[in-house]
Design a protein around this motif. Sequence first.
Motif, PDB file in Angstrom:
ATOM      1  N   ARG A  85      -8.448  -7.485  -1.055  1.00 26.83           N
ATOM      2  CA  ARG A  85      -8.209  -6.186  -1.678  1.00 26.83           C
ATOM      3  C   ARG A  85      -9.510  -5.386  -1.787  1.00 26.83           C
ATOM      4  NH1 ARG A  85      -4.055  -8.089  -6.560  1.00 26.83           N
ATOM      5  NH2 ARG A  85      -2.216  -8.385  -5.196  1.00 26.83           N
ATOM      6  N   SER A  92      -5.495   3.193   2.339  1.00 26.81           N
ATOM      7  CA  SER A  92      -4.052   3.146   2.046  1.00 26.81           C
ATOM      8  C   SER A  92      -3.400   1.865   2.515  1.00 26.81           C
ATOM      9  CB  SER A  92      -3.356   4.353   2.695  1.00 26.81           C
ATOM     10  OG  SER A  92      -3.553   4.329   4.103  1.00 26.81           O
ATOM     11  N   SER A  94      -1.988  -1.768   2.314  1.00 25.37           N
ATOM     12  CA  SER A  94      -1.414  -2.641   1.300  1.00 25.37           C
ATOM     13  C   SER A  94      -1.182  -4.027   1.899  1.00 25.37           C
ATOM     14  CB  SER A  94      -0.090  -2.072   0.789  1.00 25.37           C
ATOM     15  OG  SER A  94       0.525  -2.977  -0.114  1.00 25.37           O
ATOM     16  N   GLN A  97       2.389  -4.647   3.538  1.00 25.26           N
ATOM     17  CA  GLN A  97       2.910  -3.901   4.683  1.00 25.26           C
ATOM     18  C   GLN A  97       3.030  -4.805   5.901  1.00 25.26           C
ATOM     19  OE1 GLN A  97      -0.250  -0.928   4.604  1.00 25.26           O
ATOM     20  NE2 GLN A  97      -0.883  -1.590   6.651  1.00 25.26           N
TER      21      GLN A  97
END
Length: 261
Positions: A85, A92, A94, A97
């Motif tokens: 992270r 953007s 994540s 995803q």
Amino acid sequence: MLVTYLEASRDLCETDSILFGAALAVCRIIGAKLSTAGRATGQSSAIPAWRIRIEERIAKARAFIGRLICFRSGNTKPRIVRTVRMAFAGTSVSLSQPDIMQKLTERIDDLKQRIAAWGKRIRRYTGRLTRFNQNRLFQSDQKRLYKSLERPMVSGTGPVPNQADTVAFWRSLWSEPVNHNEGPWTEVVASQCVGITPMDPVTITPDDVAEAVRRAPNWKSPGLDGLHHYWLKGFVYTTLEYIAIGIIAIFWHDRGAESVC
């Protein structure tokens, strides 16, 4: 006080030790900072701040790469997840995803390219710093520059000969009489050298030593004695007389003289 000690000195080494002690006493009296590394001086091996910063970036990037690879391999420990992270902070992307694996691969490649760029920057900066130091050293001490450019001597890996073998080897070369057949050219050279006037005996005076010391740089890097030329210039003129006596003694001792008047 210096003259009193110099009168009792027996050779050039003892004279040099007396001068070093005098220089040390002056530094202590005036409160000058003294190096605790011994009498032999050397260049500082401190790493520049810019190199430390770049190497820290490289180490941090390599740590990121290692943890990203672990996450891509299926390691979902909290510490690994936090690192992933942090790697995608400000974007953007994540972790949930579908194309997260492709994003991880792109991020790893980006970090590898940054590491390569930082490594080239270190080599470029180091080369520039080396050229700068060499140019500055060429202006101040060309002999030291050329000596630093020489390749280091590679010592042998075999056993070291003992003292008895060394003495026996050189004694067989220098102690045994040998009759050489020189040839006719030696007679020609000898006849041509008959008219040459012998060189006058070399006499080293305190004035010669004073002139040599005067031309020497003040703070040039000293030898093993640790004594800069500045102290030879600053002490009394009598010091140069005792240095000249010591040099004359060594000069005649190398030529086999039994005594020096």
